[in-house]
Design an enzyme around this catalytic site. Structure first.
Site, PDB file in Angstrom:
ATOM      1  N   HIS A 191      -1.794 -13.142  15.766  1.00 15.59           N
ATOM      2  CA  HIS A 191      -2.334 -14.226  16.596  1.00 15.59           C
ATOM      3  C   HIS A 191      -2.145 -13.927  18.077  1.00 15.59           C
ATOM      4  O   HIS A 191      -3.022 -14.183  18.901  1.00 15.59           O
ATOM      5  CB  HIS A 191      -1.640 -15.537  16.237  1.00 15.59           C
ATOM      6  CG  HIS A 191      -2.099 -16.105  14.929  1.00 15.59           C
ATOM      7  ND1 HIS A 191      -1.441 -17.132  14.291  1.00 15.59           N
ATOM      8  CD2 HIS A 191      -3.154 -15.804  14.139  1.00 15.59           C
ATOM      9  CE1 HIS A 191      -2.074 -17.436  13.169  1.00 15.59           C
ATOM     10  NE2 HIS A 191      -3.104 -16.629  13.061  1.00 15.59           N
ATOM     11  N   GLU A 436     -20.513   4.062   7.484  1.00 17.34           N
ATOM     12  CA  GLU A 436     -19.152   4.336   7.959  1.00 17.34           C
ATOM     13  C   GLU A 436     -18.311   5.151   6.986  1.00 17.34           C
ATOM     14  O   GLU A 436     -17.111   5.316   7.206  1.00 17.34           O
ATOM     15  CB  GLU A 436     -18.434   3.035   8.330  1.00 17.34           C
ATOM     16  CG  GLU A 436     -18.558   1.924   7.346  1.00 17.34           C
ATOM     17  CD  GLU A 436     -18.056   0.586   7.887  1.00 17.34           C
ATOM     18  OE1 GLU A 436     -17.309   0.576   8.881  1.00 17.34           O
ATOM     19  OE2 GLU A 436     -18.417  -0.446   7.304  1.00 17.34           O
TER      20      GLU A 436
END
Length: 589
Positions: A191, A436
């Site tokens: 966070h 990818e």
């Protein structure tokens, strides 16, 4: 002078004195209270909890206003804990049965909870330790005040150095004073890292022991581009970084003059520059840098920034917000790329996110195909939002044709469900895939007949091609976009898309590096999807070269057999056009 390396989470260079936050938590002494006084202690606790909730609600509103609604949801976990009758009841019980002060009970119960979380097998649970500490500090502040080293004591500009900052502390950082952030702990998806990136200040996490090496008042350099902290730089290093900072400032002023000018080569070839985002609120930054739209919306951050799994409605609202913010410009939404280093525990059994090699495990499209309710919920939200503007849907980490066909089949099933329910959606929504992994690149022509567009994700393509974990510092020098094998795969994907007449873009970090721009143009790439702040720089390169010039660069590179040769040559060619930037940057990843 000492140089430390960590994990860069927000780019930029800052040279200021350090402000070291307390790395050690102050213990709260055990203070006994009389039986007759325990009721008063419980009342004090309830008032402190109520005041903390009011504070967090205010912080949530402030974060929503300054950084966006999605980031403000980080604090829902805090409010949820303070409203948890079991947790608060445990603290009250300790006050009554052990006849101790409210502050000692808060300290003891929350420290025990933090220790339990820290020892948990779950990466996501361990990540919430800072949230628990945040709550402890907040409640204690209302009970006994705080004499700790606090950001409020900061007089002038500084770089914050901390063991770890709580989400509350990070969200409250004043950009007018705080010029950079470095921490001992943390990872790319914590966070704190998400909020620091949103604030736009140079930030490095995972430095392990920087707080023990730095004292308040020390001069330090934070190089958020390379993940380097220089402690007490000598005169030569200080001059080097100050010169680089001046060059970057001067160059930034020059780049602003490109505002509203087209990305067109000297011989008239138009190039499309899109932006990459994590949250809808970042669109304004992309548009302010002249992005023609959004080429990569990483939707997994809606999950990583929240303590609950986003509902269909909350996802729909986020997508609609993004579409409306773009005002008619295109939006490419990538479906969930969770797993590996981006874990949301509630979505997967313990056995999956404890995999020995998560980058080669159940992640991204594989996770979605094994969790159809999750996948269908997101697709429903995207399809519903698609009626609001030009939207494309893109599947990540496709490695074989059956994965793509299964994903497309699920998309068709969701369309049928919406049709049956009378819910409008765009039936002809373009469908694309990320290239990818090497298997997809080698089969690009086969895939090209099944999709409307490709987007080359070089971050993963590089690590899968050269077998290097890009987060492993011991072998970081082997992780290079300039590896001849990587360049060959990119060339083949672009060639396959041209033969099949479908669009192709490149959305990895390679697209944001000006040293690779000429090579990519020479290989035939005409659409870049990059981090918004890099758009003006890439535009300047484009406007300074011709396609024939870029083709000569690509032909020359094709004759090299090592990434060192490629890097040196590309750096030299780009330096002829942008010496003020290229001279001060590292082109390795």
């Amino acid at each position: 002078m000492q140089i430390k390396r960590g994990i860069p989470v927000s780019p930029g260079v800052a040279i200021f004195t350090a402000f070291v936050m307390d790395a050690e938590d102050q213990p709260v002494p055990r203070r006994p209270v009389a039986m007759a006084k325990t009721g008063e202690e419980v009342d004090r606790l309830e008032k402190a909890v109520a005041a903390s909730i009011v504070e967090i609600e205010g912080l949530t509103e402030q974060t929503a206003s300054s950084l966006g609604e999605d980031l403000s949801k980080i604090f829902s976990f805090h409010i949820g804990m303070l409203n948890d009758p079991q947790l608060i009841g445990q603290i009250k019980t300790m006050v009554r049965t052990q006849r101790v002060s409210a502050e000692y009970s808060v300290y003891t119960v929350l420290r025990k909870l933090a220790s339990t979380f820290a020892a948990h097998d779950s990466q996501l649970v361990r990540k919430t330790v800072t949230d628990v500490k945040d709550l402890e500090r907040r409640i204690l502040k209302h009970l006994i005040g705080s004499s700790r080293e606090d950001l409020k004591n900061l007089k002038g500009s500084a770089i914050v150095v901390a063991h770890d900052l709580t989400p509350s502390q990070t969200a409250m950082l004043d950009k007018r004073k705080i010029k950079a952030l470095v921490t001992d702990a943390g990872g790319r998806t914590s966070h704190t890292a998400i909020l620091a990136h949103a604030l736009g200040i140079p930030s490095i996490v995972g430095l392990e022991d920087v707080t023990s090496e730095v004292s308040t008042g020390d001069t330090i350099v934070v190089d958020g581009n390379r993940g380097i902290v220089v402690i007490d730089p000598d005169a030569a290093k200080l001059m080097e970084y100050r010169q680089e900072a001046r060059q970057m400032a001067k160059h930034a002023t020059m780049l602003r003059e490109l505002k509203d000018k087209p990305a067109v080569t000297k011989d008239g070839t138009e190039i499309t520059l899109y932006g990459n985002i994590e949250f809808p609120d970042e669109i304004h930054l992309a548009l302010s840098n002249d992005a023609a739209g959004i080429g990569l919306y990483r939707t997994e951050f809606l999950y990583l920034a929240s303590d609950v799994i986003p509902s269909e409605e909350s996802q729909y609202e986020s997508y609609v917000t993004a579409i409306q913010n773009l005002e008619g410009r295109p939006l490419t939404i990538r479906t969930l790329d969770l797993g590996a280093d981006k874990v949301v525990e509630d979505l997967t059994p313990m056995s999956l996110w404890q995999e020995r090699n998560p980058f080669l495990g159940c992640r991204s499209i594989r996770l979605c195909l094994q969790n159809l309710p999750l996948f269908k919920t997101q697709i429903r939200a995207i399809l519903r939002a698609s009626v609001e503007g030009p939207v494309k849907i893109m599947f990540p980490l496709i490695s074989n044709i059956m994965e793509l066909r299964q994903a497309k089949m699920i998309l068709s099933d969701v369309k049928e469900d919406l049709e049956d329910q009378g819910i409008p959606y765009r039936d002809d929504i373009p469908v694309g895939m990320m290239i990818e992994v090497p298997s997809a690149a080698l089969q690009a022509l086969t895939f090209a007949h099944e999709v409307d567009f490709f987007s080359i994700g070089t971050n993963d393509l590089i690590q899968y091609t050269v077998a290097v974990d890009r987060s492993n510092e011991r072998i970081a020098n082997l992780y290079s976009a300039a590896h001849p094998a990587v360049i060959t795969l990119i060339k083949e994907v672009i060639r396959a898309s041209q033969r099949a007449k479908i669009d192709v873009s490149l959305c990895g970090e390679m697209a944001s590096d000006p040293e690779f721009t000429m090579l990519l143009l020479g290989l035939g790439l005409r659409t870049f999807s990059i981090t918004p702040p890099a758009i003006p720089e890439i535009k300047q390169i484009i406007r300074s070269v011709s396609i024939e010039q870029c083709r000569r660069v690509a032909r020359k590179v094709s004759g090299f057999d090592s990434n060192r040769e490629v890097l040196n040559y590309l750096k030299g060619e780009a330096g002829k056009i942008m010496p003020e930037v290229v001279g001060g940057r590292s082109i390795g990843y």
